[in-house]
Design a protein around this motif. Structure first.
Motif, PDB file in Angstrom:
ATOM      1  N   GLN A  70      18.247  30.288  52.166  1.00 54.69           N
ATOM      2  CA  GLN A  70      18.309  31.717  52.478  1.00 54.69           C
ATOM      3  C   GLN A  70      19.385  32.450  51.672  1.00 54.69           C
ATOM      4  O   GLN A  70      19.829  33.528  52.055  1.00 54.69           O
ATOM      5  CB  GLN A  70      18.535  31.953  53.973  1.00 54.69           C
ATOM      6  N   SER A  71      19.810  31.871  50.554  1.00 55.06           N
ATOM      7  CA  SER A  71      20.780  32.541  49.674  1.00 55.06           C
ATOM      8  C   SER A  71      19.981  33.348  48.657  1.00 55.06           C
ATOM      9  O   SER A  71      19.751  32.907  47.527  1.00 55.06           O
ATOM     10  CB  SER A  71      21.666  31.505  48.980  1.00 55.06           C
ATOM     11  N   LYS A  72      19.521  34.524  49.089  1.00 54.19           N
ATOM     12  CA  LYS A  72      18.555  35.295  48.311  1.00 54.19           C
ATOM     13  C   LYS A  72      19.107  35.749  46.961  1.00 54.19           C
ATOM     14  O   LYS A  72      18.437  35.640  45.938  1.00 54.19           O
ATOM     15  CB  LYS A  72      18.078  36.484  49.137  1.00 54.19           C
ATOM     16  N   HIS A  73      20.327  36.253  46.964  1.00 49.45           N
ATOM     17  CA  HIS A  73      20.907  36.736  45.719  1.00 49.45           C
ATOM     18  C   HIS A  73      21.115  35.581  44.738  1.00 49.45           C
ATOM     19  O   HIS A  73      20.790  35.691  43.550  1.00 49.45           O
ATOM     20  CB  HIS A  73      22.243  37.434  46.004  1.00 49.45           C
ATOM     21  N   ASP A  74      21.643  34.467  45.235  1.00 52.43           N
ATOM     22  CA  ASP A  74      21.883  33.305  44.379  1.00 52.43           C
ATOM     23  C   ASP A  74      20.576  32.765  43.807  1.00 52.43           C
ATOM     24  O   ASP A  74      20.524  32.311  42.662  1.00 52.43           O
ATOM     25  CB  ASP A  74      22.597  32.201  45.163  1.00 52.43           C
ATOM     26  N   SER A  75      19.516  32.812  44.627  1.00 49.06           N
ATOM     27  CA  SER A  75      18.217  32.331  44.168  1.00 49.06           C
ATOM     28  C   SER A  75      17.707  33.179  43.011  1.00 49.06           C
ATOM     29  O   SER A  75      17.289  32.667  41.974  1.00 49.06           O
ATOM     30  CB  SER A  75      17.209  32.363  45.319  1.00 49.06           C
ATOM     31  N   ALA A  76      17.751  34.499  43.175  1.00 48.86           N
ATOM     32  CA  ALA A  76      17.274  35.394  42.125  1.00 48.86           C
ATOM     33  C   ALA A  76      18.102  35.218  40.855  1.00 48.86           C
ATOM     34  O   ALA A  76      17.566  35.183  39.741  1.00 48.86           O
ATOM     35  CB  ALA A  76      17.346  36.839  42.602  1.00 48.86           C
ATOM     36  N   THR A  77      19.421  35.075  41.016  1.00 51.69           N
ATOM     37  CA  THR A  77      20.302  34.890  39.858  1.00 51.69           C
ATOM     38  C   THR A  77      19.952  33.613  39.106  1.00 51.69           C
ATOM     39  O   THR A  77      19.899  33.598  37.866  1.00 51.69           O
ATOM     40  CB  THR A  77      21.774  34.835  40.312  1.00 51.69           C
ATOM     41  N   SER A  78      19.696  32.541  39.849  1.00 54.98           N
ATOM     42  CA  SER A  78      19.372  31.266  39.209  1.00 54.98           C
ATOM     43  C   SER A  78      18.032  31.326  38.494  1.00 54.98           C
ATOM     44  O   SER A  78      17.864  30.716  37.431  1.00 54.98           O
ATOM     45  CB  SER A  78      19.370  30.135  40.248  1.00 54.98           C
ATOM     46  N   PHE A  79      17.051  32.052  39.068  1.00 51.11           N
ATOM     47  CA  PHE A  79      15.773  32.213  38.376  1.00 51.11           C
ATOM     48  C   PHE A  79      15.961  32.952  37.052  1.00 51.11           C
ATOM     49  O   PHE A  79      15.352  32.611  36.034  1.00 51.11           O
ATOM     50  CB  PHE A  79      14.767  32.964  39.253  1.00 51.11           C
ATOM     51  N   VAL A  80      16.800  33.975  37.061  1.00 46.77           N
ATOM     52  CA  VAL A  80      17.070  34.718  35.836  1.00 46.77           C
ATOM     53  C   VAL A  80      17.771  33.811  34.820  1.00 46.77           C
ATOM     54  O   VAL A  80      17.433  33.808  33.631  1.00 46.77           O
ATOM     55  CB  VAL A  80      17.925  35.973  36.126  1.00 46.77           C
ATOM     56  N   ASP A  81      18.745  33.027  35.281  1.00 50.65           N
ATOM     57  CA  ASP A  81      19.433  32.087  34.394  1.00 50.65           C
ATOM     58  C   ASP A  81      18.442  31.094  33.795  1.00 50.65           C
ATOM     59  O   ASP A  81      18.538  30.728  32.610  1.00 50.65           O
ATOM     60  CB  ASP A  81      20.513  31.325  35.161  1.00 50.65           C
ATOM     61  N   ALA A  82      17.489  30.649  34.634  1.00 46.73           N
ATOM     62  CA  ALA A  82      16.472  29.714  34.143  1.00 46.73           C
ATOM     63  C   ALA A  82      15.627  30.368  33.055  1.00 46.73           C
ATOM     64  O   ALA A  82      15.363  29.770  32.007  1.00 46.73           O
ATOM     65  CB  ALA A  82      15.581  29.261  35.300  1.00 46.73           C
ATOM     66  N   GLY A  83      15.202  31.607  33.308  1.00 48.14           N
ATOM     67  CA  GLY A  83      14.393  32.323  32.318  1.00 48.14           C
ATOM     68  C   GLY A  83      15.131  32.487  31.004  1.00 48.14           C
ATOM     69  O   GLY A  83      14.555  32.310  29.927  1.00 48.14           O
ATOM     70  N   ASN A  84      16.405  32.824  31.068  1.00 50.67           N
ATOM     71  CA  ASN A  84      17.191  33.000  29.846  1.00 50.67           C
ATOM     72  C   ASN A  84      17.339  31.687  29.082  1.00 50.67           C
ATOM     73  O   ASN A  84      17.308  31.667  27.854  1.00 50.67           O
ATOM     74  CB  ASN A  84      18.576  33.558  30.196  1.00 50.67           C
ATOM     75  N   ALA A  85      17.512  30.588  29.831  1.00 52.67           N
ATOM     76  CA  ALA A  85      17.639  29.279  29.175  1.00 52.67           C
ATOM     77  C   ALA A  85      16.334  28.886  28.501  1.00 52.67           C
ATOM     78  O   ALA A  85      16.318  28.444  27.347  1.00 52.67           O
ATOM     79  CB  ALA A  85      18.055  28.221  30.199  1.00 52.67           C
ATOM     80  N   TYR A  86      15.217  29.053  29.220  1.00 49.09           N
ATOM     81  CA  TYR A  86      13.920  28.716  28.632  1.00 49.09           C
ATOM     82  C   TYR A  86      13.637  29.571  27.406  1.00 49.09           C
ATOM     83  O   TYR A  86      13.027  29.119  26.433  1.00 49.09           O
ATOM     84  CB  TYR A  86      12.804  28.917  29.662  1.00 49.09           C
ATOM     85  N   LYS A  87      14.065  30.829  27.462  1.00 48.91           N
ATOM     86  CA  LYS A  87      13.828  31.745  26.346  1.00 48.91           C
ATOM     87  C   LYS A  87      14.495  31.218  25.077  1.00 48.91           C
ATOM     88  O   LYS A  87      13.975  31.373  23.972  1.00 48.91           O
ATOM     89  CB  LYS A  87      14.373  33.128  26.700  1.00 48.91           C
ATOM     90  N   LYS A  88      15.661  30.588  25.238  1.00 53.34           N
ATOM     91  CA  LYS A  88      16.359  30.035  24.085  1.00 53.34           C
ATOM     92  C   LYS A  88      15.728  28.726  23.627  1.00 53.34           C
ATOM     93  O   LYS A  88      15.884  28.333  22.468  1.00 53.34           O
ATOM     94  CB  LYS A  88      17.835  29.803  24.423  1.00 53.34           C
ATOM     95  N   ALA A  89      15.034  28.048  24.531  1.00 61.21           N
ATOM     96  CA  ALA A  89      14.396  26.775  24.171  1.00 61.21           C
ATOM     97  C   ALA A  89      13.162  27.032  23.313  1.00 61.21           C
ATOM     98  O   ALA A  89      13.083  26.601  22.167  1.00 61.21           O
ATOM     99  CB  ALA A  89      14.032  25.987  25.425  1.00 61.21           C
ATOM    100  N   ASP A  90      12.187  27.753  23.861  1.00 60.30           N
ATOM    101  CA  ASP A  90      10.994  28.147  23.113  1.00 60.30           C
ATOM    102  C   ASP A  90      10.166  29.076  23.987  1.00 60.30           C
ATOM    103  O   ASP A  90      10.317  29.098  25.203  1.00 60.30           O
ATOM    104  CB  ASP A  90      10.180  26.910  22.698  1.00 60.30           C
TER     105      ASP A  90
END
Length: 283
Positions: free
Chosen positions: A76-96
């Motif tokens: 139920q850590s909603k803000h942390d969850s959204a932040t981590s999804f964004v971090d994941a997207g940024n990391a994947y973006k750098k991968a390919d």
């Protein structure tokens, strides 16, 4: 510590975090206390993600952030969850460019079955995943439509488990409509309409009947499907308040097409609305 050392430590942290998650048995149990193992796993995944970033292993970093995001959601850590999804997207973006879409396709099913929250306390959960999907869709990859559908289906699954049935219905109907005229995908449309009808059924029996009629009219091939036939048997059993007939219909379907945890959960919720049913069992 050099990059190789950071990466080795990150791999060890990921393995330890997975052990913590398995040791927690279920997040449902965690909702009533005993979240410590899950919280520890979440922290480990985040630490591992940052170590992978230092080592410039962006794909692994994205995966670790995804694991942390899903655990944050379930805690139920909603803000942390959204932040981590964004971090994941940024990391994947750098991968390919395919990384973000691969994430949407591969979100683990076992996390889905553990979500049993009530809508009031968890209403932001699926929004975090939707926000992550919007970010990933923004990459402009040509295959976005098919992958976006898969991402939306995961949002629908979360929404239904969180008892946000109208949101789930909208998505299942949207994806079903998008796929029913596609020769390669139309076989899957029956599954999406089936799930939409189950969500209707949990809310109101009449809604489910009307929805079933609509889906048969929209997609005639649905009528002959095992899913449609099961729905009709369940509606009849529910109307007659016949728990035994309901259970028999489910068992017959399960003997041929094994029910997954999501379907089991939805079918149990419907069964509990039959008078005198409180055992929470389908077998």
């Amino acid at each position: 510590m050099d990059s190789a050392g950071k990466e080795r430590e990150a791999v060890q942290l990921m393995a330890e975090a997975e052990k913590r998650v398995k040791g927690s048995h279920s997040f449902l149990r965690g909702l009533f206390g005993g979240n410590t193992r899950v919280e520890e796993a979440c922290e480990m995944y985040t630490r591992a993600a940052n170590m992978f970033k230092i080592a410039k292993n962006w794909s692994a970093a994205g995966n670790a952030f995804c694991q942390a995001a899903k655990l944050h959601m379930q805690l139920q850590s909603k803000h942390d969850s959204a932040t981590s999804f964004v971090d994941a997207g940024n990391a994947y973006k750098k991968a390919d460019p395919q990384g973000p879409l691969h994430h949407c396709r591969q979100a683990p099913h076992h996390h889905r079955r553990d979500l049993r929250g009530r809508a009031g306390g968890h209403r932001e959960g699926h929004r975090a995943l939707r926000a992550g999907c919007r970010l990933l869709q923004g990459r402009g990859v040509q295959q976005a439509s098919g992958s976006a559908n898969k991402c939306l289906l995961k949002v629908a699954a979360y929404a239904a488990q969180l008892e946000q049935y109208q949101k789930a219905i909208e998505i299942y109907e949207q994806v079903g409509t998008n796929t029913m005229d596609n020769p390669l995908l139309k076989y899957s449309a029956k599954e999406y309409f089936f799930k939409a009808a189950l969500c209707h059924f949990i809310v109101d029996e009449l809604n489910a009947k009307l929805a079933l009629e609509k889906y048969e009219e929209m997609f005639p091939a649905f009528t002959d499907s095992r899913e449609c036939k099961l729905l009709k048997k369940l509606l009849e059993a529910h109307e007659e308040q016949n728990a035994e007939a309901y259970t028999e219909a489910v068992k017959e379907f399960d003997s041929i097409s094994r029910l997954d945890q999501w379907l089991t959960t939805m079918l149990l919720r419907i069964k509990k609305s039959i008078q005198g049913e409180g055992d929470g069992d389908l077998k």
